[in-house]
Design a protein around this motif. Structure first.
Motif, mmCIF file in Angstrom:
data_model
loop_
_atom_site.group_PDB
_atom_site.id
_atom_site.type_symbol
_atom_site.label_atom_id
_atom_site.label_comp_id
_atom_site.label_asym_id
_atom_site.label_seq_id
_atom_site.Cartn_x
_atom_site.Cartn_y
_atom_site.Cartn_z
ATOM 1 N N MET A 75 0.755 -1.031 -0.432
ATOM 2 C CA MET A 75 0.316 -0.280 -0.077
ATOM 3 C C MET A 75 0.821 1.020 0.177
ATOM 4 O O MET A 75 0.576 2.661 -0.911
ATOM 5 N N LYS A 120 -3.586 -3.244 -4.669
ATOM 6 C CA LYS A 120 -4.761 -2.362 -5.406
ATOM 7 C C LYS A 120 -6.337 -3.689 -4.912
ATOM 8 O O LYS A 120 -5.939 -4.372 -4.607
ATOM 9 N N ILE A 121 -7.256 -2.711 -5.516
ATOM 10 C CA ILE A 121 -8.470 -3.472 -4.802
ATOM 11 C C ILE A 121 -9.376 -4.359 -6.322
ATOM 12 O O ILE A 121 -9.506 -3.809 -7.410
ATOM 13 N N VAL A 127 -5.182 0.985 -3.271
ATOM 14 C CA VAL A 127 -6.011 0.797 -1.711
ATOM 15 C C VAL A 127 -4.738 2.561 -1.095
ATOM 16 O O VAL A 127 -3.861 2.896 -0.786
ATOM 17 N N LYS A 128 -5.401 3.098 -0.091
ATOM 18 C CA LYS A 128 -5.076 4.122 -0.119
ATOM 19 C C LYS A 128 -5.085 4.321 1.900
ATOM 20 O O LYS A 128 -4.248 5.569 2.490
ATOM 21 N N GLN A 150 -8.266 -0.022 5.050
ATOM 22 C CA GLN A 150 -8.108 -1.597 3.829
ATOM 23 C C GLN A 150 -7.313 -2.570 3.863
ATOM 24 O O GLN A 150 -7.725 -3.638 3.009
ATOM 25 N N ALA A 151 -6.461 -1.774 3.780
ATOM 26 C CA ALA A 151 -4.849 -2.653 3.592
ATOM 27 C C ALA A 151 -5.097 -3.940 4.482
ATOM 28 O O ALA A 151 -4.448 -5.233 4.526
ATOM 29 N N ILE A 155 -6.848 -6.232 3.287
ATOM 30 C CA ILE A 155 -6.998 -7.290 2.430
ATOM 31 C C ILE A 155 -5.890 -8.168 3.006
ATOM 32 O O ILE A 155 -5.952 -9.525 2.288
#
Length: 82
Positions: free
Chosen positions: A40, A46-47, A54-55, A59-60, A63
């Motif tokens: 990330m 990427k999603i 991903v920012k 989220q990271a 994942i």
């Protein structure tokens, strides 16, 4: 590596070891989360199908945990023959 990245990695390690999650997630999960956070910060994570970058560290982490779960859980299509 930036200070923010190191702080997030340490937070994740502390969270995985101190909370009740320790029974659910293993060291392999922690490694996957670290990999996801590292990607990330490099801008390579990427999603799904949309391939958006991903920012958010949250989220990271999600994942990384889902990738670790995919390694441990059997797929729905694999059926054992008896």
């Amino acid at each position: 590596m930036s200070l923010k990245f190191i702080q997030v990695v340490l937070y994740v390690k502390k969270w995985l070891t101190k909370s009740k999650v320790i029974t659910k997630y293993t060291d392999k999960s922690a490694e996957k989360v670290e990999e996801a956070l590292h990607k990330m910060h490099e801008g390579k994570l990427k999603i799904g199908k949309s391939k958006k970058i991903v920012k958010s560290p949250k989220q990271a982490i999600a994942i990384g945990i889902s990738q670790a779960d995919k390694l441990t859980k059997p797929s729905k299509n694999s059926k054992t023959k008896s």
